[in-house]
Design a protein around this motif. Structure first.
Motif, PDB file in Angstrom:
ATOM      1  N   LEU A 102       0.832  -1.210   0.000  1.00  0.00           N
ATOM      2  CA  LEU A 102       0.000   0.000   0.000  1.00  0.00           C
ATOM      3  C   LEU A 102       0.866   1.259   0.000  1.00  0.00           C
ATOM      4  N   MET A 103       1.815   1.312   0.913  1.00  0.00           N
ATOM      5  CA  MET A 103       2.665   2.499   1.000  1.00  0.00           C
ATOM      6  C   MET A 103       3.559   2.654  -0.232  1.00  0.00           C
ATOM      7  N   HIS A 104       4.041   1.557  -0.767  1.00  0.00           N
ATOM      8  CA  HIS A 104       4.865   1.632  -1.975  1.00  0.00           C
ATOM      9  C   HIS A 104       4.034   2.169  -3.135  1.00  0.00           C
ATOM     10  N   ALA A 105       2.804   1.714  -3.244  1.00  0.00           N
ATOM     11  CA  ALA A 105       1.934   2.190  -4.322  1.00  0.00           C
ATOM     12  C   ALA A 105       1.582   3.658  -4.140  1.00  0.00           C
ATOM     13  N   LEU A 106       1.343   4.094  -2.921  1.00  0.00           N
ATOM     14  CA  LEU A 106       0.990   5.498  -2.685  1.00  0.00           C
ATOM     15  C   LEU A 106       2.156   6.440  -2.952  1.00  0.00           C
ATOM     16  N   VAL A 107       3.355   6.032  -2.603  1.00  0.00           N
ATOM     17  CA  VAL A 107       4.517   6.906  -2.755  1.00  0.00           C
ATOM     18  C   VAL A 107       5.032   6.909  -4.183  1.00  0.00           C
ATOM     19  N   TYR A 108       5.042   5.749  -4.822  1.00  0.00           N
ATOM     20  CA  TYR A 108       5.658   5.626  -6.152  1.00  0.00           C
ATOM     21  C   TYR A 108       4.636   5.420  -7.249  1.00  0.00           C
ATOM     22  N   ILE A 109       3.441   5.975  -7.100  1.00  0.00           N
ATOM     23  CA  ILE A 109       2.386   5.746  -8.091  1.00  0.00           C
ATOM     24  C   ILE A 109       2.696   6.436  -9.422  1.00  0.00           C
ATOM     25  N   TYR A 110       3.411   7.534  -9.401  1.00  0.00           N
ATOM     26  CA  TYR A 110       3.663   8.269 -10.648  1.00  0.00           C
ATOM     27  C   TYR A 110       5.061   8.042 -11.196  1.00  0.00           C
TER      28      TYR A 110
END
Length: 109
Positions: free
Chosen positions: A100-108
């Motif tokens: 979850l945190m990896h997706a939120l931080v590195y989504i772009y």
């Protein structure tokens, strides 16, 4: 017939309370470690190694600080209750928060 000292060695409500407190410690630290791994951008085996290193540190701290070096006083299965039994549930919580945190931080990226 079982020895009466073994039957009354543990007071079950106290053991259940200790197990619940230990579960809370492991769950909350897995969320924190998962958040750190996600923000740091760890992927693959690096994330699992990060988890295992932190698991060892947290288990040793619980043994040293909370159990005062004597886990058999507080738990029936001693070290297995502290370090071994909650591993799978904690790993699942860690992976959930980590992704979850990896997706939120590195989504772009």
């Amino acid at each position: 017939m079982a020895d009466t000292s073994e039957i009354y060695k543990y007071f079950e409500p106290t053991v259940q309370h200790n197990t619940l407190a230990l579960s809370n410690i492991h769950t909350l630290t897995s969320w924190g470690v998962g958040t750190a791994a996600g923000i740091l951008g760890l992927t693959g085996w690096n994330g699992f190694i990060f988890f295992m290193a932190n698991w060892v540190v947290i288990s040793l701290l619980v043994l040293a600080v909370k159990c005062e070096g004597r886990p058999s006083v507080y738990f029936k299965a001693s070290i297995m209750d502290v370090a071994g039994t909650p591993l799978l549930n904690t790993l699942l919580s860690y992976v959930l928060v980590w992704t979850l945190m990896h997706a939120l931080v590195y989504i772009y990226d």
